[in-house]
Design a protein around this motif. Structure first.
Motif, PDB file in Angstrom:
ATOM      1  N   VAL A 133      -2.613   3.689 -15.244  1.00  0.00           N
ATOM      2  CA  VAL A 133      -2.425   3.100 -13.919  1.00  0.00           C
ATOM      3  C   VAL A 133      -0.957   2.741 -13.723  1.00  0.00           C
ATOM      4  O   VAL A 133      -0.331   2.148 -14.602  1.00  0.00           O
ATOM      5  CB  VAL A 133      -3.291   1.836 -13.729  1.00  0.00           C
ATOM      6  CG1 VAL A 133      -2.880   1.077 -12.476  1.00  0.00           C
ATOM      7  CG2 VAL A 133      -4.769   2.213 -13.639  1.00  0.00           C
ATOM      8  N   GLU A 134      -0.428   3.122 -12.585  1.00  0.00           N
ATOM      9  CA  GLU A 134       0.860   2.623 -12.128  1.00  0.00           C
ATOM     10  C   GLU A 134       0.549   1.469 -11.177  1.00  0.00           C
ATOM     11  O   GLU A 134      -0.028   1.680 -10.098  1.00  0.00           O
ATOM     12  CB  GLU A 134       1.636   3.724 -11.404  1.00  0.00           C
ATOM     13  CG  GLU A 134       2.980   3.268 -10.857  1.00  0.00           C
ATOM     14  CD  GLU A 134       3.660   4.333 -10.022  1.00  0.00           C
ATOM     15  OE1 GLU A 134       4.770   4.063  -9.527  1.00  0.00           O
ATOM     16  OE2 GLU A 134       3.075   5.430  -9.841  1.00  0.00           O
ATOM     17  N   LYS A 150      -3.020  -2.313  -4.544  1.00  0.00           N
ATOM     18  CA  LYS A 150      -2.845  -0.867  -4.692  1.00  0.00           C
ATOM     19  C   LYS A 150      -2.563  -0.512  -6.155  1.00  0.00           C
ATOM     20  O   LYS A 150      -1.724  -1.127  -6.805  1.00  0.00           O
ATOM     21  CB  LYS A 150      -1.708  -0.360  -3.804  1.00  0.00           C
ATOM     22  CG  LYS A 150      -2.019  -0.421  -2.312  1.00  0.00           C
ATOM     23  CD  LYS A 150      -0.890   0.178  -1.491  1.00  0.00           C
ATOM     24  CE  LYS A 150      -1.186   0.134   0.005  1.00  0.00           C
ATOM     25  NZ  LYS A 150      -2.324   1.017   0.367  1.00  0.00           N
ATOM     26  N   LEU A 151      -3.284   0.514  -6.644  1.00  0.00           N
ATOM     27  CA  LEU A 151      -3.124   1.038  -7.992  1.00  0.00           C
ATOM     28  C   LEU A 151      -2.995   2.549  -7.880  1.00  0.00           C
ATOM     29  O   LEU A 151      -3.777   3.182  -7.166  1.00  0.00           O
ATOM     30  CB  LEU A 151      -4.338   0.727  -8.880  1.00  0.00           C
ATOM     31  CG  LEU A 151      -4.809  -0.698  -9.127  1.00  0.00           C
ATOM     32  CD1 LEU A 151      -5.405  -1.344  -7.898  1.00  0.00           C
ATOM     33  CD2 LEU A 151      -5.849  -0.684 -10.249  1.00  0.00           C
ATOM     34  N   ARG A 152      -2.041   3.136  -8.582  1.00  0.00           N
ATOM     35  CA  ARG A 152      -1.945   4.589  -8.604  1.00  0.00           C
ATOM     36  C   ARG A 152      -2.414   5.089  -9.973  1.00  0.00           C
ATOM     37  O   ARG A 152      -1.843   4.724 -11.003  1.00  0.00           O
ATOM     38  CB  ARG A 152      -0.521   5.077  -8.355  1.00  0.00           C
ATOM     39  CG  ARG A 152      -0.447   6.610  -8.165  1.00  0.00           C
ATOM     40  CD  ARG A 152       0.978   7.155  -8.258  1.00  0.00           C
ATOM     41  NE  ARG A 152       1.919   6.415  -7.446  1.00  0.00           N
ATOM     42  CZ  ARG A 152       2.120   6.627  -6.144  1.00  0.00           C
ATOM     43  NH1 ARG A 152       1.421   7.559  -5.515  1.00  0.00           N
ATOM     44  NH2 ARG A 152       3.002   5.909  -5.479  1.00  0.00           N
ATOM     45  N   LEU A 198      -5.337   4.059  -5.267  1.00  0.00           N
ATOM     46  CA  LEU A 198      -6.576   3.362  -4.934  1.00  0.00           C
ATOM     47  C   LEU A 198      -6.209   2.064  -4.239  1.00  0.00           C
ATOM     48  O   LEU A 198      -5.471   1.243  -4.790  1.00  0.00           O
ATOM     49  CB  LEU A 198      -7.376   3.059  -6.203  1.00  0.00           C
ATOM     50  CG  LEU A 198      -8.701   2.308  -5.982  1.00  0.00           C
ATOM     51  CD1 LEU A 198      -9.754   3.270  -5.436  1.00  0.00           C
ATOM     52  CD2 LEU A 198      -9.195   1.673  -7.280  1.00  0.00           C
ATOM     53  N   THR A 199      -6.698   1.886  -3.031  1.00  0.00           N
ATOM     54  CA  THR A 199      -6.510   0.636  -2.303  1.00  0.00           C
ATOM     55  C   THR A 199      -7.817  -0.124  -2.362  1.00  0.00           C
ATOM     56  O   THR A 199      -8.865   0.387  -1.967  1.00  0.00           O
ATOM     57  CB  THR A 199      -6.107   0.888  -0.846  1.00  0.00           C
ATOM     58  OG1 THR A 199      -4.893   1.662  -0.820  1.00  0.00           O
ATOM     59  CG2 THR A 199      -5.874  -0.426  -0.117  1.00  0.00           C
ATOM     60  N   ILE A 200      -7.750  -1.351  -2.876  1.00  0.00           N
ATOM     61  CA  ILE A 200      -8.987  -2.112  -3.085  1.00  0.00           C
ATOM     62  C   ILE A 200      -8.799  -3.543  -2.627  1.00  0.00           C
ATOM     63  O   ILE A 200      -7.751  -4.147  -2.842  1.00  0.00           O
ATOM     64  CB  ILE A 200      -9.396  -2.067  -4.583  1.00  0.00           C
ATOM     65  CG1 ILE A 200     -10.651  -2.892  -4.836  1.00  0.00           C
ATOM     66  CG2 ILE A 200      -8.259  -2.522  -5.490  1.00  0.00           C
ATOM     67  CD1 ILE A 200     -11.198  -2.735  -6.230  1.00  0.00           C
ATOM     68  N   GLU A 201      -9.831  -4.062  -1.987  1.00  0.00           N
ATOM     69  CA  GLU A 201      -9.842  -5.464  -1.576  1.00  0.00           C
ATOM     70  C   GLU A 201     -11.011  -6.144  -2.265  1.00  0.00           C
ATOM     71  O   GLU A 201     -12.145  -5.666  -2.200  1.00  0.00           O
ATOM     72  CB  GLU A 201      -9.956  -5.583  -0.057  1.00  0.00           C
ATOM     73  CG  GLU A 201      -9.810  -7.007   0.448  1.00  0.00           C
ATOM     74  CD  GLU A 201      -9.702  -7.080   1.966  1.00  0.00           C
ATOM     75  OE1 GLU A 201     -10.463  -7.858   2.565  1.00  0.00           O
ATOM     76  OE2 GLU A 201      -8.875  -6.344   2.532  1.00  0.00           O
ATOM     77  N   PHE A 202     -10.736  -7.245  -2.938  1.00  0.00           N
ATOM     78  CA  PHE A 202     -11.772  -7.972  -3.662  1.00  0.00           C
ATOM     79  C   PHE A 202     -12.356  -9.050  -2.754  1.00  0.00           C
ATOM     80  O   PHE A 202     -11.614  -9.900  -2.230  1.00  0.00           O
ATOM     81  CB  PHE A 202     -11.186  -8.603  -4.929  1.00  0.00           C
ATOM     82  CG  PHE A 202     -10.603  -7.596  -5.883  1.00  0.00           C
ATOM     83  CD1 PHE A 202     -11.418  -6.944  -6.798  1.00  0.00           C
ATOM     84  CD2 PHE A 202      -9.253  -7.287  -5.863  1.00  0.00           C
ATOM     85  CE1 PHE A 202     -10.888  -6.008  -7.675  1.00  0.00           C
ATOM     86  CE2 PHE A 202      -8.711  -6.359  -6.740  1.00  0.00           C
ATOM     87  CZ  PHE A 202      -9.535  -5.717  -7.652  1.00  0.00           C
TER      88      PHE A 202
END
Length: 271
Positions: free
Chosen positions: A172-173, A188-190, A229-233
């Motif tokens: 992961v970047e 955001k995680l690449r 990857l765009t993620i909202e918790f």
């Protein structure tokens, strides 16, 4: 009619229980954001059905390593393995972000000898492949495997040295720092495969506390064309993420496919 109703009820119960039966490997830190010059973190390590509850087998500590904020190797303290979990401490005697986890590579495979199906031993190394396949073997099938399971803990201000990708396997970047996650705010995680964006891969996201609710509440998200990857918790707490990639880009001679896995546990704080 009664018998039919019982069968239907049993089938539905089995289907609803299926997701929780998956064994998940995880590292669970006592905290991820700490202050002070004498901070410590305790890490639980296990394989279980319920996150983050000990009820299956412990995760072995042989391959667990600690990286200090300056990128040099740190050390575990007070390691112990019990019936259901392993546990160890890390003294955070450097300010910044620490990485704790495992990185493993190996092969899996099978072959036939004199008509009998054989499998390679668990944990076989690619360097031993020539010795593991006997003369006269047929129907040889080899798969290359690489996995990472890592967590991040910050003492004081976050730093980025231990976050730098190595260019090997699935990584992961961190476009958003892993210790700067807040509920309700997108992160955001690449994902990278051998240093290149891993587009279109599935990432499973599961909140902890599975044992105390009747739904897994898992989500499967997909990386975009740039591997992002765009993620909202939705709420604060601990979350488990797993990404997998299967392709034919094996580097081991004779292997026809490879499987890359990345696992992390993230703490999401309240705004």
């Amino acid at each position: 009619m009664l018998r039919k109703s019982i069968l239907v009820a049993a089938l539905l119960a089995g289907l609803s229980a299926t997701p929780s039966l998956a064994h998940r490997q995880w590292l669970h830190p006592s905290a991820t954001v700490l202050s002070g010059d004498k901070a410590w973190v305790t890490v639980d390590a296990a394989v279980s059905n319920d996150l983050f509850y000990f009820e299956h087998v412990p995760m072995r500590l042989d391959n667990v390593k600690v990286w200090q904020p300056d990128g040099t190797e740190g050390k575990m303290q007070n390691p112990a393995t019990g019936r259901y979990r392993s546990v160890f401490d890390v003294e955070l005697n450097q300010q910044g972000t620490w990485k704790i986890g495992t990185s493993m590579a190996g092969i899996m495979g099978s072959y036939k000898l004199n008509g009998e199906q054989k499998r390679l031993p668990r944990g076989a190394a690619a360097a031993d492949l020539a010795k593991l396949i006997p003369a006269g073997a047929t129907d040889v099938q080899i798969s290359e495997n690489s996995s990472r399971n890592e967590i991040f803990v910050t003492a004081g201000a976050p730093t980025n040295t231990v976050l730098k990708p190595t260019g090997k396997g699935l990584e992961v970047e961190w476009l958003t720092h892993p210790n700067d996650l807040v509920s309700g705010e997108p992160a955001k995680l690449r994902f990278l495969a051998d240093g290149k964006p891993a587009a279109g891969i599935d990432v499973e996201v599961v909140p902890g506390g599975v044992r105390y609710r009747d739904k897994l509440n898992d989500r499967t998200l997909k990386t975009d064309a740039n591997g992002v990857l765009t993620i909202e918790f939705p709420a604060p707490g601990m979350y488990w993420l797993e990404a997998q990639l299967q392709d034919g880009n094996a580097s081991v001679p004779g292997a026809t496919q490879r499987r890359l896995t990345y696992i992390t546990t993230l703490e999401v704080l309240a705004p």
